[in-house]
Design a protein around this motif. Structure first.
Motif, PDB file in Angstrom:
ATOM      1  N   ASP A 188     -40.994   1.455  -4.227  1.00  0.00           N
ATOM      2  CA  ASP A 188     -40.688   2.877  -4.152  1.00  0.00           C
ATOM      3  C   ASP A 188     -39.356   3.081  -3.446  1.00  0.00           C
ATOM      4  O   ASP A 188     -39.015   2.356  -2.506  1.00  0.00           O
ATOM      5  N   VAL A 189     -38.596   4.098  -3.886  1.00  0.00           N
ATOM      6  CA  VAL A 189     -37.252   4.328  -3.342  1.00  0.00           C
ATOM      7  C   VAL A 189     -37.281   4.542  -1.827  1.00  0.00           C
ATOM      8  O   VAL A 189     -36.322   4.208  -1.117  1.00  0.00           O
ATOM      9  N   GLN A 190     -38.386   5.072  -1.290  1.00  0.00           N
ATOM     10  CA  GLN A 190     -38.448   5.347   0.147  1.00  0.00           C
ATOM     11  C   GLN A 190     -38.480   4.074   0.989  1.00  0.00           C
ATOM     12  O   GLN A 190     -38.242   4.116   2.195  1.00  0.00           O
ATOM     13  N   TYR A 191     -38.743   2.931   0.343  1.00  0.00           N
ATOM     14  CA  TYR A 191     -38.803   1.671   1.086  1.00  0.00           C
ATOM     15  C   TYR A 191     -37.515   0.848   0.967  1.00  0.00           C
ATOM     16  O   TYR A 191     -37.455  -0.273   1.467  1.00  0.00           O
ATOM     17  N   LEU A 192     -36.489   1.408   0.328  1.00  0.00           N
ATOM     18  CA  LEU A 192     -35.238   0.662   0.162  1.00  0.00           C
ATOM     19  C   LEU A 192     -34.300   0.887   1.355  1.00  0.00           C
ATOM     20  O   LEU A 192     -33.109   1.147   1.204  1.00  0.00           O
ATOM     21  N   THR A 193     -34.878   0.741   2.521  1.00  0.00           N
ATOM     22  CA  THR A 193     -34.118   1.009   3.751  1.00  0.00           C
ATOM     23  C   THR A 193     -33.457  -0.245   4.312  1.00  0.00           C
ATOM     24  O   THR A 193     -32.781  -0.167   5.335  1.00  0.00           O
ATOM     25  N   TYR A 194     -33.612  -1.361   3.649  1.00  0.00           N
ATOM     26  CA  TYR A 194     -33.129  -2.636   4.170  1.00  0.00           C
ATOM     27  C   TYR A 194     -31.790  -3.054   3.565  1.00  0.00           C
ATOM     28  O   TYR A 194     -31.217  -4.076   3.944  1.00  0.00           O
ATOM     29  N   LEU A 195     -31.278  -2.279   2.627  1.00  0.00           N
ATOM     30  CA  LEU A 195     -30.090  -2.679   1.881  1.00  0.00           C
ATOM     31  C   LEU A 195     -28.808  -2.256   2.592  1.00  0.00           C
ATOM     32  O   LEU A 195     -28.729  -1.169   3.175  1.00  0.00           O
ATOM     33  N   ASP A 196     -27.791  -3.095   2.515  1.00  0.00           N
ATOM     34  CA  ASP A 196     -26.470  -2.713   3.007  1.00  0.00           C
ATOM     35  C   ASP A 196     -25.867  -1.645   2.098  1.00  0.00           C
ATOM     36  O   ASP A 196     -26.214  -1.536   0.920  1.00  0.00           O
ATOM     37  N   GLY A 197     -24.969  -0.855   2.663  1.00  0.00           N
ATOM     38  CA  GLY A 197     -24.230   0.115   1.867  1.00  0.00           C
ATOM     39  C   GLY A 197     -25.006   1.361   1.511  1.00  0.00           C
ATOM     40  O   GLY A 197     -24.614   2.077   0.584  1.00  0.00           O
ATOM     41  N   ILE A 198     -26.088   1.650   2.247  1.00  0.00           N
ATOM     42  CA  ILE A 198     -26.848   2.860   1.953  1.00  0.00           C
ATOM     43  C   ILE A 198     -27.078   3.687   3.217  1.00  0.00           C
ATOM     44  O   ILE A 198     -27.030   3.188   4.337  1.00  0.00           O
ATOM     45  N   VAL A 199     -27.307   4.972   2.984  1.00  0.00           N
ATOM     46  CA  VAL A 199     -27.694   5.917   4.025  1.00  0.00           C
ATOM     47  C   VAL A 199     -29.022   6.525   3.587  1.00  0.00           C
ATOM     48  O   VAL A 199     -29.203   6.860   2.411  1.00  0.00           O
ATOM     49  N   TYR A 200     -29.957   6.645   4.523  1.00  0.00           N
ATOM     50  CA  TYR A 200     -31.268   7.191   4.171  1.00  0.00           C
ATOM     51  C   TYR A 200     -31.783   8.100   5.280  1.00  0.00           C
ATOM     52  O   TYR A 200     -31.248   8.137   6.392  1.00  0.00           O
ATOM     53  N   ARG A 201     -32.818   8.823   4.950  1.00  0.00           N
ATOM     54  CA  ARG A 201     -33.446   9.782   5.875  1.00  0.00           C
ATOM     55  C   ARG A 201     -34.803   9.225   6.303  1.00  0.00           C
ATOM     56  O   ARG A 201     -35.556   8.707   5.465  1.00  0.00           O
ATOM     57  N   THR A 202     -35.107   9.326   7.592  1.00  0.00           N
ATOM     58  CA  THR A 202     -36.395   8.819   8.075  1.00  0.00           C
ATOM     59  C   THR A 202     -36.848   9.589   9.311  1.00  0.00           C
ATOM     60  O   THR A 202     -36.021  10.156  10.040  1.00  0.00           O
ATOM     61  N   LYS A 203     -38.137   9.580   9.548  1.00  0.00           N
ATOM     62  CA  LYS A 203     -38.690  10.119  10.794  1.00  0.00           C
ATOM     63  C   LYS A 203     -39.065   9.007  11.761  1.00  0.00           C
ATOM     64  O   LYS A 203     -39.397   9.260  12.918  1.00  0.00           O
ATOM     65  N   ASP A 204     -39.008   7.760  11.284  1.00  0.00           N
ATOM     66  CA  ASP A 204     -39.497   6.611  12.047  1.00  0.00           C
ATOM     67  C   ASP A 204     -38.395   5.571  12.215  1.00  0.00           C
ATOM     68  O   ASP A 204     -38.062   4.858  11.271  1.00  0.00           O
ATOM     69  N   LEU A 205     -37.843   5.453  13.412  1.00  0.00           N
ATOM     70  CA  LEU A 205     -36.759   4.501  13.650  1.00  0.00           C
ATOM     71  C   LEU A 205     -37.246   3.058  13.759  1.00  0.00           C
ATOM     72  O   LEU A 205     -36.429   2.138  13.799  1.00  0.00           O
ATOM     73  N   SER A 206     -38.547   2.850  13.767  1.00  0.00           N
ATOM     74  CA  SER A 206     -39.057   1.475  13.834  1.00  0.00           C
ATOM     75  C   SER A 206     -38.751   0.701  12.562  1.00  0.00           C
ATOM     76  O   SER A 206     -38.817  -0.534  12.546  1.00  0.00           O
ATOM     77  N   VAL A 207     -38.369   1.413  11.480  1.00  0.00           N
ATOM     78  CA  VAL A 207     -38.042   0.726  10.223  1.00  0.00           C
ATOM     79  C   VAL A 207     -36.719  -0.027  10.333  1.00  0.00           C
ATOM     80  O   VAL A 207     -36.428  -0.891   9.507  1.00  0.00           O
ATOM     81  N   ILE A 208     -35.926   0.267  11.360  1.00  0.00           N
ATOM     82  CA  ILE A 208     -34.598  -0.346  11.454  1.00  0.00           C
ATOM     83  C   ILE A 208     -34.686  -1.820  11.803  1.00  0.00           C
ATOM     84  O   ILE A 208     -34.086  -2.670  11.147  1.00  0.00           O
ATOM     85  N   GLY A 209     -35.406  -2.165  12.837  1.00  0.00           N
ATOM     86  CA  GLY A 209     -35.654  -3.579  13.130  1.00  0.00           C
ATOM     87  C   GLY A 209     -34.497  -4.334  13.751  1.00  0.00           C
ATOM     88  O   GLY A 209     -34.511  -5.572  13.774  1.00  0.00           O
ATOM     89  N   GLU A 210     -33.459  -3.661  14.222  1.00  0.00           N
ATOM     90  CA  GLU A 210     -32.352  -4.324  14.907  1.00  0.00           C
ATOM     91  C   GLU A 210     -31.642  -3.302  15.784  1.00  0.00           C
ATOM     92  O   GLU A 210     -31.942  -2.102  15.748  1.00  0.00           O
ATOM     93  N   ASP A 211     -30.700  -3.785  16.580  1.00  0.00           N
ATOM     94  CA  ASP A 211     -29.954  -2.865  17.437  1.00  0.00           C
ATOM     95  C   ASP A 211     -29.207  -1.840  16.599  1.00  0.00           C
ATOM     96  O   ASP A 211     -28.719  -2.138  15.509  1.00  0.00           O
ATOM     97  N   TYR A 212     -29.131  -0.641  17.128  1.00  0.00           N
ATOM     98  CA  TYR A 212     -28.383   0.404  16.437  1.00  0.00           C
ATOM     99  C   TYR A 212     -27.671   1.271  17.471  1.00  0.00           C
ATOM    100  O   TYR A 212     -27.965   1.213  18.680  1.00  0.00           O
ATOM    101  N   ILE A 213     -26.728   2.068  16.970  1.00  0.00           N
ATOM    102  CA  ILE A 213     -25.997   3.003  17.834  1.00  0.00           C
ATOM    103  C   ILE A 213     -26.532   4.404  17.564  1.00  0.00           C
ATOM    104  O   ILE A 213     -26.544   4.865  16.421  1.00  0.00           O
ATOM    105  N   LEU A 214     -26.988   5.062  18.618  1.00  0.00           N
ATOM    106  CA  LEU A 214     -27.481   6.431  18.487  1.00  0.00           C
ATOM    107  C   LEU A 214     -26.306   7.391  18.687  1.00  0.00           C
ATOM    108  O   LEU A 214     -25.714   7.457  19.761  1.00  0.00           O
ATOM    109  N   LEU A 215     -25.967   8.094  17.639  1.00  0.00           N
ATOM    110  CA  LEU A 215     -24.868   9.050  17.685  1.00  0.00           C
ATOM    111  C   LEU A 215     -25.341  10.365  18.305  1.00  0.00           C
ATOM    112  O   LEU A 215     -26.544  10.639  18.358  1.00  0.00           O
ATOM    113  N   PRO A 216     -24.423  11.216  18.750  1.00  0.00           N
ATOM    114  CA  PRO A 216     -24.818  12.569  19.143  1.00  0.00           C
ATOM    115  C   PRO A 216     -25.505  13.278  17.979  1.00  0.00           C
ATOM    116  O   PRO A 216     -25.210  13.007  16.813  1.00  0.00           O
ATOM    117  N   SER A 217     -26.412  14.183  18.272  1.00  0.00           N
ATOM    118  CA  SER A 217     -27.176  14.861  17.220  1.00  0.00           C
ATOM    119  C   SER A 217     -26.300  15.841  16.457  1.00  0.00           C
ATOM    120  O   SER A 217     -25.247  16.296  16.942  1.00  0.00           O
TER     121      SER A 217
END
Length: 595
Positions: A188-217
């Motif tokens: 399903d398209v909602q699970y394609l969060t692991y690919l490079d070169g994409i931007v997606y919308r989520t309510k759950d940051l646990s899908v990231i699985g690595e360090d990330y930078i939290l930008l200002p809101s």
């Protein structure tokens, strides 16, 4: 014989298809040429076995066109076309343009403002549950919250406004195949969060699985210019596949997540892209598409740019890593051009974003990418920079020697400082001897060092030394060829004093530009962030920005001070800056006194 992709349901049925895998929706007319992103993406999918139909410039005032082929099996792909729809429609003064070079006969009115958003909304009206993937320059540069010059406000990510499922940013040959294969396998398209070169919308940051930078809101940056500048700088430092981190932008109740940029193409992959079976022209349903003229007999030899001018969005879209096609690939394409009945012996260009970049800036970039906080050429060349034109020289010689070729021009931008810094003068001399005709266009953009520093361009003395060298080589080679400098008014950092300094320079070199380019604040550039915030995100220091129509008009007029129509504006600017010494009959005066 190569066929165009189906543009009607009947053509789809004639191919024996009951349903397309993808429908590609484009704001441009259908031109099947590798200079058009739509052609590259659709031919790439076709080469991997997918059935693709082309919906070019659909009628957005109803949903009927969007139902032309029925519901695609996998997804709709949506792009505004080769150019941002707002830039396509409006000049920097926000006046409607009269022409659209990417439409039939150059007619305007064949695509909506904010085409990606409008097309996605119509698709969603037609089909509630079909995956929608957006890409191309308009979506790529709006992937996170951004200042919008036309609305004069900060807009949220285009992923939110469009309602699309995924945004593909940057160059998408690799990611589109990965997405297609994943969808084809049943993911399903909602699970394609692991690919490079994409931007997606989520309510759950646990899908990231690595360090990330939290930008200002988004809520913070739309009201706080300091927060906007800080957010943009973090984005600007994370545009490289090797060196970037995942970026997370909070909204009320969800997050927009930008994954790592796509990896650069290998030379074999780049060659394969240009070896696909393009028809190399516009679809016969049109009379004429003017945009084909600039590219029909040109060769794209590279991608990416480590010049990183602050007003250019290439850093955000293609990145700073240079990717090149092989000589064999380019020679093969040149031979295809030669066989065209309209070919008159002239290859119009061999280049890309910057024609004379044919290698990585340094060996470190092969594994570590571009330095996040250090530029290759500004404020002076990095000590690790490789300055070498030998590969480009060899390529151009091979093309010149092809039977049927009379002349090979280089019309893409030449990075003049990189050329000047090369101690081997072979390319400089061969460029003058063989690859220009009468004039060479280069882009100093300004001559005030204060402005050049904000542009990320080399200082004035570098350009002047380049000009001196260019003139000397022309004399040695018995050529009478001129330099035409591209110049820009009203860039952040440019006040009336700097504009007058530029006018004095133009007086001294006896040049008056036929056209003047006013700075255009488009999404995805450091200069646009300066324009909006009046801060330099690199050090958070204030930047002067000309925003009033009157001052911008005065800066433009100063660049064309000889034009009688500009007299009053030039006079007012000079009086405002107490430069009465430039008003009168003396040799240094810009205009005469009023009587």
């Amino acid at each position: 014989m190569t066929q165009f992709l189906p543009v009607t349901k009947q053509e789809m049925i004639e191919r024996g298809w009951n349903q397309p895998d993808f429908v590609y929706v484009s704001g441009d007319a259908y031109v099947d040429h590798p200079s058009f992103g739509a052609a590259i993406i659709t031919r790439t999918l076709e080469a991997h076995g997918y059935k693709v139909c082309m919906l070019a410039q659909p009628n957005w005032k109803s949903i009927e066109d969007f139902k032309r082929f029925g519901k695609p099996r996998l997804a709709f792909l949506v792009s505004s076309g080769n150019i941002d729809s707002m830039v396509n429609h409006y000049s920097v003064s926000k006046k409607a343009r009269k022409q659209d070079l990417y439409s039939n006969n150059g007619e305007s009115g064949h695509r909506p403002d904010r085409a990606v958003i409008v097309y996605c909304q119509k698709i969603r009206e037609a089909y509630k549950d079909v995956p929608i993937l957006i890409g191309g320059i308009e979506a790529s540069l709006r992937r996170l919250a951004h200042y919008d010059y036309w609305d004069d406000k900060v807009r949220q990510s285009i992923l939110v406004d469009s309602g699309a499922d995924l945004c593909m940013f940057g160059m998408g040959e690799n990611s589109i195949v990965e997405i297609a294969d994943a969808l084809d396998s049943g993911i399903d398209v909602q699970y394609l969060t692991y690919l490079d070169g994409i931007v997606y919308r989520t309510k759950d940051l646990s899908v990231i699985g690595e360090d990330y930078i939290l930008l200002p809101s988004y809520e913070e940056i739309k009201t706080n210019k300091n927060a906007y500048a800080l957010s943009f700088q973090k984005q600007y430092l994370n545009t490289d596949h090797f060196a970037s981190k995942i970026l997370v932008e909070p909204y009320q109740g969800f997050y927009i997540v930008q994954n790592h940029p796509n990896r650069p193409l290998t030379q074999m992959e780049f060659d394969d892209t240009y070896a696909l079976p393009y028809t190399r022209t516009y679809h016969p349903m049109y009379d004429y598409i003017p945009a084909i003229e600039e590219v029909k007999f040109s060769l794209i030899s590279n991608r990416g740019c480590f010049g990183a001018c602050n007003f250019c969005a290439l850093n955000f879209h293609q990145g700073r890593i240079i990717q090149t096609r092989s000589h064999e690939s380019l020679l093969k394409e040149a031979k295809i051009l030669i066989q065209d009945p309209d070919f008159k012996g002239y290859i119009h260009d061999v280049g890309g974003p910057t024609a004379n970049f044919r290698q990585l800036a340094c060996s470190k970039q092969e594994t570590h990418g571009a330095c996040p906080s250090k530029q290759c050429l500004w404020p002076k060349p990095c000590q690790n920079l490789k300055i070498d034109h030998s590969d480009y020289v060899e390529l151009l010689r091979k093309l010149r020697n092809l039977e049927g070729v009379k002349k090979v021009f280089v019309r893409s931008g030449i990075r003049y400082d990189y050329l000047y810094y090369d101690k081997d003068e072979t390319f400089f001399k061969e460029l003058i001897q063989h690859h220009i005709s009468g004039q060479l266009k280069v882009a100093p953009e300004h001559i005030s060092n204060r402005v050049l520093d904000k542009m990320g361009k080399p200082r004035r003395h570098v350009y002047e030394k380049f000009v001196e060298k260019y003139n000397r080589f022309n004399k040695e080679l018995h050529k009478d060829q001129y330099l035409v400098p591209y110049l820009m008014s009203s860039h952040p950092g440019s006040d009336l004093k700097a504009a007058i300094e530029l006018a004095e320079y133009l007086r001294d070199i006896h040049h008056q530009p036929q056209q003047v380019q006013d700075f255009y604040p488009t999404p995805g550039t450091l200069s646009t962030a300066m324009y909006y915030t009046e801060l330099d995100p690199r050090d958070m220091k204030p930047v002067y920005v000309a925003k009033s129509p009157k001052e911008k008009a005065m800066q433009r007029a100063l660049m064309q001070y000889k034009n009688p129509k500009n007299y009053d504006l030039v006079y007012e600017a000079l009086m405002k800056e107490n430069r009465q010494d430039l008003i009168g009959n003396g040799p240094k005066c810009l205009i005469r006194k009023k009587y």
